[in-house]
Structure formats: structure tokens, C-alpha cells
Design an enzyme around this catalytic site. Structure first.
Site, PDB file in Angstrom:
ATOM      1  N   GLY A  33      -3.704  -9.917  -3.741  1.00 52.27           N
ATOM      2  CA  GLY A  33      -5.126 -10.217  -2.667  1.00 52.27           C
ATOM      3  C   GLY A  33      -4.742 -10.784  -1.283  1.00 52.27           C
ATOM      4  N   GLU A  82       0.904 -11.186  -7.698  1.00 48.70           N
ATOM      5  CA  GLU A  82       1.332  -9.621  -7.665  1.00 48.70           C
ATOM      6  C   GLU A  82       0.766  -9.173  -6.590  1.00 48.70           C
ATOM      7  OE1 GLU A  82      -0.733  -9.021 -11.631  1.00 48.70           O
ATOM      8  OE2 GLU A  82      -2.311  -8.250 -10.583  1.00 48.70           O
ATOM      9  N   CYS A 106     -12.712  18.117   9.156  1.00 47.55           N
ATOM     10  CA  CYS A 106     -13.839  18.610   9.760  1.00 47.55           C
ATOM     11  C   CYS A 106     -14.752  17.958   9.100  1.00 47.55           C
ATOM     12  CB  CYS A 106     -13.883  20.210   9.620  1.00 47.55           C
ATOM     13  SG  CYS A 106     -12.542  20.917  10.449  1.00 47.55           S
TER      14      CYS A 106
HETATM   15  N1  LLP Z   1      -3.554  -6.649  -8.794  1.00 46.19           N
HETATM   16  C1  LLP Z   1      -4.573  -5.976  -9.145  1.00 46.19           C
HETATM   17  C2  LLP Z   1      -5.066  -6.128 -10.627  1.00 46.19           C
HETATM   18  C3  LLP Z   1      -5.219  -5.345  -8.132  1.00 46.19           C
HETATM   19  O1  LLP Z   1      -6.416  -4.418  -8.731  1.00 46.19           O
HETATM   20  C4  LLP Z   1      -4.538  -5.258  -7.097  1.00 46.19           C
HETATM   21  C5  LLP Z   1      -5.539  -4.358  -5.944  1.00 46.19           C
HETATM   22  C6  LLP Z   1      -3.718  -5.881  -6.682  1.00 46.19           C
HETATM   23  C7  LLP Z   1      -3.141  -6.650  -7.731  1.00 46.19           C
HETATM   24  C8  LLP Z   1      -2.964  -5.893  -5.319  1.00 46.19           C
HETATM   25  O2  LLP Z   1      -3.914  -6.357  -4.326  1.00 46.19           O
HETATM   26  P1  LLP Z   1      -3.563  -6.662  -2.720  1.00 46.19           P
HETATM   27  O3  LLP Z   1      -2.420  -7.765  -2.940  1.00 46.19           O
HETATM   28  O4  LLP Z   1      -2.827  -5.447  -2.289  1.00 46.19           O
HETATM   29  O5  LLP Z   1      -4.474  -7.196  -2.038  1.00 46.19           O
HETATM   30  N2  LLP Z   1      -7.603   0.360  -1.226  1.00 46.19           N
HETATM   31  C9  LLP Z   1      -7.928  -1.116  -0.648  1.00 46.19           C
HETATM   32  C10 LLP Z   1      -7.522  -2.037  -1.550  1.00 46.19           C
HETATM   33  C11 LLP Z   1      -7.547  -1.989  -3.101  1.00 46.19           C
HETATM   34  C12 LLP Z   1      -7.087  -2.921  -3.767  1.00 46.19           C
HETATM   35  C13 LLP Z   1      -7.207  -2.711  -5.359  1.00 46.19           C
HETATM   36  N3  LLP Z   1      -6.510  -3.779  -6.318  1.00 46.19           N
HETATM   37  C14 LLP Z   1      -7.609  -1.194   0.737  1.00 46.19           C
HETATM   38  O6  LLP Z   1      -7.076  -0.107   1.351  1.00 46.19           O
HETATM   39  O7  LLP Z   1      -7.807  -2.134   1.282  1.00 46.19           O
END
Ligand code: LLP
Length: 451
Positions: free
Chosen positions: A271, A312, A380
Site C-alpha cells: 500500500g 508486501e 472509442c
Molecule cells: N497485498 C494485497 C493483499 C493487495 O491486495 C495489494 C493490492 C497489495 C499487497 C499491493 O498493494 P500496493 O503496494 O501495490 O499498493 N489497481 C489499483 C491498485 C489495486 C491494489 C490492489 N491490492 C491501482 O491502479 O491503483
């Protein structure tokens, strides 16, 4: 005396001088980020890439990815005796990227059979994988148990299914529960996962998660290893993490005191946000580590033992490393707006239409005559605007644009909508660019179809 020898010497020296001034591909990408995309040398370097590989093209800077890993380790390793970092593959599943992060010592956090396959192809062994999803199929459970991956269990239904599968395979399934801490980290609603109304996890609230551990502890075929949460994505402030860590460490103590359960790990999820705008203030790894350290230490003292802290992230490692190169097809002035129509769209980069996400855009090799334009995609649909109301140097047909911070959730969320083949991906290391995914073809678009 004739001027000829001097001009000859200049002719010989000039290309050498030019060469010395030419940036490497890595330097060109850094320059684009620093808003020096107008520089002729920078533009030439990236125009060469576009010419060699076509557009739209995803370009990733390897040095940036390594730098992000280094920054996270530098902030956390000195403060947390036991630390394990995983990479959330969903951000960018290209095996070259996953392999790069694995070479930095990271484990793999995956959410599907496809991502399990991706992790294995990138060199990961089964036990290095954590499998998180709120909805796992029987085939996914079977594979994860067989591989010895950690299954991050999301419901009591799933716990029963994991046990049945483990007993069938005469194995012990390694599990953690994903818990829902009920914390709002203030991010985009669709990616706000730790709030009470989200579909994810077993709620800490009302003793739901506690009863899950109580039950799992006594189950044959189940080995409880840890606890997991993930409160959301693109989080830019430390407060949500602090609140979550306090709740999680309180829970760790409760499990120890009431069930005598000692966990091998506490996973605080991913996150970590990145800046998408020039000058945007975002918490640094250092800010986050400094915030979590006292909460963790207090929790460890209260519980009487120290689990390993797992993190993570996905976006943090790869987001800023990605540059999407797109070519201007046309520029059109309407009575209302000026549109710069490019050869990428929400099929290539979905974040703007899906989340109203902001990505910086730079025009390569142009620095004069600023105009306010919309960068419009080639899909489109009216909503296919990649960037709205941006004041940029005037671009014309044939010019190249780069859309920044597209290394995470760019290619991995792209599609072949409008029957456009998937873009190519290249990985830049210094002055070399390696194709890590060939451009898709019409054969790919129509694969597995019948008529
Ligand atoms: N761990 C779990 C259980 C997750 O669901 C996610 C992301 C992560 C780790 C990694 O999160 P990060 O560090 O990348 O924020 N498509 C969206 C983001 C969706 C994230 C979903 N889960 C976007 O383009 O902003």
C-alpha cells in the site's frame, strides 16, 4: 594559411562531443521525470526506443526499481530485527521484473493461479509464495497447498476447504488469516481494503478473527504461521498504518495470552504510495519505519516474543520505474477544448478512467508554446481521456509523449479492447533496453476464437 585543417579537426571532434553529451537511456528517463523532457538529447534517446520497438511502449528503469528496494530496506532493516519483504505481483507481473525483485531477496505475494505460475517462472520456490485472495477456487487451493505456499485464508468456508485439501494431499497447509482491522487509510474508495464494509478478511471486531485462530489451532492438516492485513493502496500518510499496527500487535498479544499461540510473522500488507504529481508530498519509507518502530517494539514486549515483520508492496517498487511512450496521431481544436490524440488508450493504461488517477505527461523534445490540452486515447469512448486539462508544450502529429509512473497497474491492467494488441515492454539497464515482452499481434487478439 588555409582554414581546412581546422574545419577538418572540428568535423572529427564534433560527433565525439555530441556523443559525450548524449544521455544514456537511464539518464534520459531520470531527466524526463525531472521535467527535462524538452531537452533534445533526452528526446533523441527515447525517440530511438520508440523507433526500435514501436508505440505504445512500456519502458521500465531497472535502476529505479533497485533504488526503491534499497530505500525500503535501509529504512526498515536497522529497526526491525526480523524483516521479510515480498513483492505483490499484481502491480507488474512481467517475469523479468518479478525475477529482478526476487534477486533482491524478495518473496512473492500472489492472488491467482496465473500469478503463482508467474512467480514460479520467475524462479520462486513454492514456500517463498504467499497466496492471498478473498475468493480462491478449488484448483487454486490444490496448487497452493501442493507447493507449500502460505495460504492467506479469508473466510471460515475457506479454512474448511484448505483443511480438506491438506488432508487429501496428506500435508499440513501453512496458513495465516487475513484480518480486517477496520481502519480507513484515506485513499481511493475502490482500493480502500481495510475498512469494515470491505469484502476482505475476517474482522477483528466482535472476536471474529480470534475465533478463527481458536478453531484453526486445533485443526489437523492446518499449521497456523501468521496474521495478515492490507488496508489499501496508494497510501500517502502514516496514520492508517500506525492505527493498524496497534490493532495487529494487540491481537498478537491476545492470541498469545488466550491461546498460547506464537506467530512466525505479522504481515502489514503493502500500500505504500508514490508521488504522482510534481512536488507531491508522500510519506517516505523512513517516515513509515520510524512511525511503526515504537508500536512494534511495545507490541513485542507485551506479547513476550518477536514475530517477523512482513511487508508486501507492489506499486512502491515498480510504479515510478514505468514510462509509457505514446505517439501523437493528431491534434484537434474543438470549440471547447484542444485534444492531443495519441496511440494509447484505457486499453493500455486503465488507471485514469477507472480511478480518475493522475499521471504526469511530458512532451519529448518540445519546450515552447504551452497550451492547455486533454490527452485523449484511441479507444472509442468519450471517457478515454488519459490526462485532462494539462498545460504542456505544444505538440503536433508525430510527436512522442511519455506518461509517467506507469510501472504499477499499467500493463498488468491493460486489455485488448477495441482489438488492439497488447503493448511491448522493455527494461532499461544503463544504456541498454531489453525487450521483456514482445508486442502482441492480431493472432494474439483472436487466439482461441472460432467462427
Ligand atoms: N497485498 C494485497 C493483499 C493487495 O491486495 C495489494 C493490492 C497489495 C499487497 C499491493 O498493494 P500496493 O503496494 O501495490 O499498493 N489497481 C489499483 C491498485 C489495486 C491494489 C490492489 N491490492 C491501482 O491502479 O491503483
Amino acid at each position: 594559411m588555409s582554414m581546412r585543417p581546422l574545419s577538418l579537426a572540428l568535423l572529427l571532434i564534433a560527433p565525439a562531443l555530441l556523443q559525450a553529451a548524449a544521455p544514456t537511456l537511464h539518464e534520459a528517463l531520470v531527466a524526463v521525470r525531472e521535467d527535462r523532457a524538452g531537452d533534445a538529447g533526452v528526446a533523441r534517446a527515447l525517440q530511438g526506443l520508440a523507433k526500435a520497438h514501436g508505440t505504445p511502449l512500456y519502458v521500465y528503469d531497472q535502476a529505479h526499481i533497485r533504488g526503491q528496494v534499497k530505500a525500503l530496506k535501509a529504512a526498515f532493516a536497522p529497526r526491525f530485527q526480523r524483516l521479510r519483504l515480498l513483492y505483490a505481483l499484481k502491480a507488474n507481473t512481467n517475469p523479468a521484473i518479478v525475477g529482478l525483485l526476487r534477486s533482491e531477496g524478495l518473496g512473492a505475494e500472489v492472488v491467482s493461479l496465473g500469478e503463482i505460475e508467474g512467480a514460479l517462472r520467475s524462479g520462486h520456490a513454492g514456500p517463498e509464495i504467499m497466496f492471498t485472495s478473498s475468493s480462491k477456487s478449488p484448483a487454486e487451493l490444490r496448487r497452493a497447498v501442493a507447493l507449500g505456499a502460505v495460504l492467506n485464508v479469508d473466510s471460515m468456508d475457506e479454512l474448511g476447504q484448505v483443511q480438506a485439501e491438506a488432508l487429501r494431499q496428506k500435508k499440513e497447509a501453512r496458513i495465516s488469516f487475513r484480518v480486517n482491522p477496520g481502519v480507513d487509510p484515506h485513499t481511493i474508495h475502490q482500493i480502500n481494503t481495510g475498512i469494515a464494509e470491505s469484502k476482505f478478511g475476517l474482522h477483528l471486531q466482535d472476536g471474529i478473527a480470534f475465533r478463527a485462530y481458536e478453531k484453526a489451532k486445533a485443526m489437523p492438516g492446518i499449521r497456523v504461521e501468521g496474521v495478515h492485513c492490507h488496508i489499501g493502496s496508494q497510501i500517502t500518510e502514516t496514520e492508517g498504518y500506525a492505527l493498524t499496527a496497534r490493532k495487529m500487535m494487540g491481537f498478537v498479544k491476545e492470541l498469545k495470552d488466550r491461546l498460547g499461540l506464537r506467530l512466525a510473522f505479522v504481515d502489514l500488507g503493502g500500500g505504500l504510495g508514490i508521488p504522482y504529481k510534481d512536488g507531491q508530498e508522500v510519506m517516505s519509507p523512513e517516515d513509515l519505519a520510524r512511525t511503526l518502530e515504537p508500536i512494534w517494539k511495545e507490541g513485542v514486549a507485551a506479547a513476550g516474543y518477536e514475530p517477523t515483520l512482513w511487508l508486501e508492496p507492489g506499486r512502491f517498487f515498480v510504479g515510478g520505474a514505468g514510462f509509457l511512450l505514446a505517439r501523437v496521431n493528431t491534434v484537434k481544436q474543438t470549440p471547447v477544448k484542444t485534444f492531443v490524440n495519441v496511440d494509447a488508450g484505457f486499453n493500455t493504461l486503465m488507471r485514469p478512467i477507472l480511478y480518475q488517477a493522475y499521471h504526469r505527461v511530458r512532451v519529448l523534445g518540445r519546450s515552447a508554446d504551452p497550451v492547455t490540452v486533454d490527452i485523449a486515447g484511441d479507444v472509442c469512448e468519450t471517457g478515454d481521456i488519459l490526462a485532462e486539462a494539462r498545460t504542456l508544450p505544444r505538440a503536433s502529429a508525430g510527436d512522442l509523449l511519455t506518461i509517467l509512473d506507469t510501472g504499477a497497474y499499467g500493463f498488468s491492467m491493460a486489455s485488448e479492447y477495441n482489438s488492439r494488441p497488447m503493448p511491448a515492454e522493455v527494461l532499461v539497464d544503463g544504456d541498454t533496453a531489453r525487450v521483456i515482452r514482445r508486442r502482441g499481434s492480431f493472432g494474439d487478439v483472436f487466439r482461441n476464437t472460432a467462427r
